[in-house]
Design an enzyme around this catalytic site. Sequence first.
Site: not given
Length: 400
Positions: A371, A145-146, A80, A78, A173, A111
């Site tokens: 994150h 996705e996030e 984003d 992804h 992932e 990520d």
Amino acid sequence: MSAYESNEEIQIFREYLRIPSVHPNIDYEPCVEFLRRQASDLDLEFRVEYPKTEKKPVVILTWIGTQPELPSIILNSHMDVVPVFEEFWTHKPFDADIDENGKIFARGSQDMKCVGTQYLGALRYFKRNNIQFKRTIHATFLPEEEVGGVEGMRDFIHTDSFKKLNAGFSLDEGIASPTDTFNVFYAERSIWHIQFEIPGNPGHGSLLLKNTAGEKLEKLLNRFIEFRDSQVKRLAENPDLLIGDVTTVNVTQIHGGVQSNVIPPEFKMVIDARLALDVNHAEFENMIKKWCEEAGEGIKFDYEQKQPKVEATKTDKSNPYFTAFKSAIDELGLDIKLQVFPGGTDSRYLRGVGIPAIGFSPMNNTPVLLHDNDEFLRADVYLKGIEIYKKIISNIANLD
């Protein structure tokens, strides 16, 4: 100056990291243009799909196999990334600084922009060495996705464009591992975001009214805390269990009240629940209904998100894709641990339409910083990941 700065693959990775595709209100066009250039350099087919809106593109780079009638392989990632709190970073989060130890600091370094460009690094090697595969390979780059895959993979899997990919298996992932062992994820818990409306008798804050919203909130909240404690106990008593093996419930929002001396007519509460694979969904929902009835009349609940039970990807000989994946892992001499993913990825939507999917990010001996502030990935770990993907992709893309 790091010795890795001149490395072609590291330069490409850092270029991607410098695109601030960060929530909220992401402009994905710089990512699309970056990937368009990558497709041109790699002589791959390039197309962009818009399953919901032109602001949320799905980018697909395709390499047609020698036997294109075989189900294809998806290499999914992804574009984003989550927001940053820049004041807590020691490096600017979208500069992709690399220090003298080879640590690359950037939001998305773990990520999961790393995985997307590692796929491309492996494909670059194959292309330059004239290596071809039986199965068609699609490198897919998804938006959103996030924030749950809404207007991303969740919608894309229901389009004709997705069906034409003829997908047989997907890589996606995983999570970094601080030890030598690599994490491999074959399933995910079902995410339920439950919104409660809890009414009660309003009045002056000096009174002892019956059936207030606060009393009902307390009773319902206590039920969830008791259940949460039971899952904490399960984890503590069984060292073989990981967080993905139990059901988690957490209070994420409570709203209500107008001022300090007024008993409000209603409270609202949101619970984030992640249902383990062994949970019967109907029984879990009936348990919640019972708790609401016991807490007091009038309590209602609805779902912001309520994912169905999705079958886990098989990790035995009945799944030839996993067998090919595991064979590559064994040939490389890597140690892996099979797990249920603790959060949510786009793989849940693929599994939901019957496509086996494995979550794997080749990052071991690396602190888990997804994150987090000062997210980083070491350059040597990144480059080793490309080597690992070379073997994995070779095995699954040549599967008969």
